[in-house]
Scaffold this active site. Structure first.
Site, mmCIF file in Angstrom:
data_model
loop_
_atom_site.group_PDB
_atom_site.id
_atom_site.type_symbol
_atom_site.label_atom_id
_atom_site.label_comp_id
_atom_site.label_asym_id
_atom_site.label_seq_id
_atom_site.Cartn_x
_atom_site.Cartn_y
_atom_site.Cartn_z
ATOM 1 C CB SER A 11 6.006 5.737 1.823
ATOM 2 O OG SER A 11 5.309 6.778 1.252
ATOM 3 C CG HIS A 34 2.986 3.359 -1.772
ATOM 4 N ND1 HIS A 34 4.198 2.915 -2.244
ATOM 5 C CD2 HIS A 34 3.202 4.605 -1.282
ATOM 6 C CE1 HIS A 34 5.100 3.853 -2.058
ATOM 7 N NE2 HIS A 34 4.532 4.886 -1.472
ATOM 8 C CD GLU A 79 4.913 -0.352 -4.242
ATOM 9 O OE1 GLU A 79 5.864 -1.102 -4.493
ATOM 10 O OE2 GLU A 79 4.959 0.530 -3.356
#
Ligand code: 3H9
Length: 658
Positions: free
Chosen positions: A409, A430, A442
């Site tokens: 993250s 992500h 992501e």
């Protein structure tokens, strides 16, 4: 039989005295102006030719009709308008039967509803998804559907925009029958109806409905509306179908449709629709073939890893999940099985599919087992040393063509990639928690990521039914960077005079399902606290820093898990806590800040501005490719209301809101 052309997208052939009209307007057979005029020309032709006993309407390709052409919205209307075409279909003297070969959505469903018969193919689906675009059906859907299936089921379908498959459509009475070859079944149906009184949907009386059931359906819609207009309008119109003549109901529907079509809410949802279709598109990448992926390795089976494993399993992949010990691997298997069971209990998975998923799952404590994986996703503790060591090890295990993905993250994926001999095979994936539920991923295009690896990662995420947003390398990627800016601004306002519940109330009134402080309490405050402590040494001493969250954590207020955080939770419900107010007041006093009051509009305005400023930086830095990508991240990852279009859209159009 010779083909007759009625327009660039509508053609027909005569078969056994029935005119088979085909709409061919790729990609989704939307009802563009040339489709509408083509249909009118086909009706003229059928009216003129005594030999034609009836008509069948069908779609070329996989779709029946995907709805009105959304790209025409906002442009001057072109005759014939859809309601005109549809009314002519319903009133036509010869039978018209729809052969619904694929999705019949929006205006496409309305065309089918106006026909004198509806035959569903095995791949057919029916839906009026207009509310998802901030509008209501505008060509009779709210008036004809309740006549066929009743008011309560019509509220369910129209106010949620949910589509039903062929078998449910038949069970509801929306479709007459299901057929493997819908065109030939529709042809037979049309022949059988020729010369007989036709079943015109608009003439059917709306079946009587129980007032209590209608109220319950309406209450369910209002509970989920969160400030959107279209769902409640849809309910009002469906109810009107039971109370008014068709003509009056249609006129009311048309007025509501036109009003909503020109609303900012609809513009916002259309922006979201097109942003979703643009997401994951990278210039030049369409020419790159993704690598085949059949076996997915997942390292770590905690909350995130098990969610990723479930998502891959339910999408048909084989999964090898790696843990450090045999015991941990067994617990991981149990966690994955429990999530699959939960999905099954909610009705989203059958028992057979659950068993099939479990049969495709291997859990292991032997890293060497990952040698067969085409893609390995790590979801281990977010620590750079742990991750780089893992990647070094994986690099020596997996095949040369295999892809390595990190689910970090906050860490730098380039640093993780650098630990491998071939950083071009490394990409960031992500996921958001819970990964089996959340759509957003992501996809981090690292400095060395090969185009083929990026294309494969995008194809993989799409195959999970998720929404991939491409993002460059930056701390926190798109979402956490914007979220941090938003959170920072919210904390500035705390210090300046607003209280957590005032900020949360403003956000919830704006359309967020939960305000930022309530969200922080849900997620827990300790991870952000640990980050702040890590960053303390490098923080710019001149930058404004709000210590209130630190004071809360020091007081053991770590969020809901600890029973208290920004709020107290007596009986499980959030409540304003005077102890928190006292901490905030002390922090203000320590900085000599004289508190002032904030209006809800000022609160949301300041928070929006903070998000947008950060979003603009992401665009300037080339981290995000499009403003729409940032909007999608905030909508799908952080609860930003979709009907406001995302922060970038909302800020751009804030002047249009009157
Ligand atoms: C309506 O009907 C109002 C009426 O009640 C009243 C009128 C008076 N128009 O999603 P995909 C494009 S409102 C124009 O990736 P899939 C899309 O932008 C409408 N374009 O495909 C994309 O373009 P590009 C109610 C449309 O196979 C391409 O098609 N209908 C439309 O995954 C492929 O799209 C809806 O809300 C459209 N209506 O899914 C249905 N639809 O390639 C909206 C799609 O340039 N559509 N495009 O990026 C869908 O739900 C899905 O597209 C569908 C196909 C399920 C049809």
């Amino acid at each position: 039989m010779a083909e007759i052309r009625f327009s660039e997208s509508v053609s027909a052939r005569l078969e056994d005295d029935v005119l088979i009209v085909t709409i061919n307007n790729p990609p989704v057979n939307a009802l563009s102006a040339h489709v509408r005029s083509g249909l009118m020309a086909a009706l003229d032709h059928a009216a003129d030719q005594p030999v034609i006993a009836g008509l069948v309407i069908t779609g070329a390709g996989n779709t029946f009709i995907g709805g009105a052409d959304i790209k025409e919205f906002g442009k001057p209307p072109m005759a014939p308008v859809l309601p005109e075409v549809i009314e002519r279909i319903e009133a036509f003297e010869k039978p018209i039967v729809s052969a619904v070969n694929g999705a019949a959505l929006g205006g496409g469903c309305e065309v089918a509803l106006a026909c004198h018969g509806r035959i569903a193919g095995e791949k057919a689906s029916f839906g009026l998804p207009e509310v998802k675009l901030g509008i209501v059906p505008g060509a009779g859907g709210t008036q004809r559907l309740p006549r066929l299936i009743g008011i309560v089921p019509a509220i369910d379908l129209i106010a949620t925009g949910r589509a039903v498959k062929a078998d449910e459509a038949v069970a509801l009475g929306l479709a007459d029958s299901l057929a493997a070859d819908p065109v030939s079944a529709a042809l037979t149906f049309a022949q059988a109806q020729a010369g007989k009184p036709l079943r015109r949907t608009g003439m059917i009386a709306v079946p009587p409905a129980d007032a209590a059931a209608i109220n319950a359906a309406e209450a369910k819609v209002s509970a989920k509306a969160r400030g959107q207009t279209a769902p409640s309008e849809a309910v009002r119109l469906v109810k009107a179908a039971g109370e008014r003549e068709l003509k009056q109901g249609l006129a009311e529907e048309r007025m509501a449709f036109l009003r909503l079509r020109d609303s900012i809410e609809s513009a916002a949802l259309r922006h979201v629709f097109f942003a979703e279709r643009a997401a994951g598109k990278v210039e030049g990448l369409d020419k790159v073939s993704p690598r085949p992926i059949a076996i997915v390795g997942v390292v770590g089976t905690g909350l995130m890893g098990s969610g990723i494993a479930v998502s891959a399993l339910t999408s048909g992949y084989r999964v090898i999940a790696l843990e450090q010990t045999e015991d941990a691997a067994a617990s991981g298997r149990a966690r994955i099985a429990e999530t699959l069971d939960k999905t099954m209990r909610s009705g989203r998975l059958t028992t057979t599919s659950r068993d099939d998923c479990l049969a495709r799952l291997q859990t292991t404590a032997q890293a060497g087992d990952l040698a067969r994986a085409d893609l390995v996703i790590e979801a281990v503790f977010d620590d750079i040393k742990v991750k780089t060591e893992l990647f070094q090890k994986l690099d020596g295990i997996v095949a040369p063509g295999a892809i390595l993905a990190t689910n970090t993250s906050y860490l730098d994926p380039d640093a993780i990639a650098a630990a491998t001999a071939d950083p071009s095979r490394v990409v960031g994936l992500h996921f958001f928690s819970p990964a089996n539920v959340m759509r957003l991923v992501e996809v981090v295009d690292c400095a060395e990521t090969a185009p083929e690896v990026l294309a494969s990662a995008l194809a993989f995420v799409k195959s999970l039914g998720k929404l991939p947003i491409v993002c460059g390398v930056t701390e926190g990627f798109i979402g956490n960077r914007v979220f941090s800016a938003y959170r920072r601004e919210a904390e500035f306002m705390l210090e300046d005079g607003a209280l957590p519940h005032e900020i949360d109330a403003a956000l919830e009134a704006y359309g967020f399902p939960m305000g930022i402080f309530a969200v922080n309490d849900m997620a827990g405050l300790e991870i952000a606290w640990a980050r702040r402590k890590r960053q303390a040494a490098t923080r710019d001493p001149a930058a404004r820093y709000v210590e209130i969250a630190d004071r809360l954590c020091e007081a053991g207020r770590l969020g809901r898990k600890s029973g208290r955080g920004w709020y107290a939770y007596p009986k499980g419900e959030r409540a304003v806590d005077p102890e928190v107010t006292a901490i905030i007041e002390a922090a203000r006093a320590a900085k000599n800040i004289k508190p002032r009051s904030f209006t809800a509009e000022e609160i949301t305005g300041r928070l929006l501005l903070a998000m947008v400023d950060e979003g603009k930086s992401l665009l300037t830095e080339g981290i995000a490719a499009r403003a729409g990508d940032i909007d999608l991240v905030m909508i799908n990852g952080y609860g930003f209301p979709a009907h406001k279009g995302g922060p970038m859209f909302a800020a751009e159009h804030s002047k249009d809101r009157t």
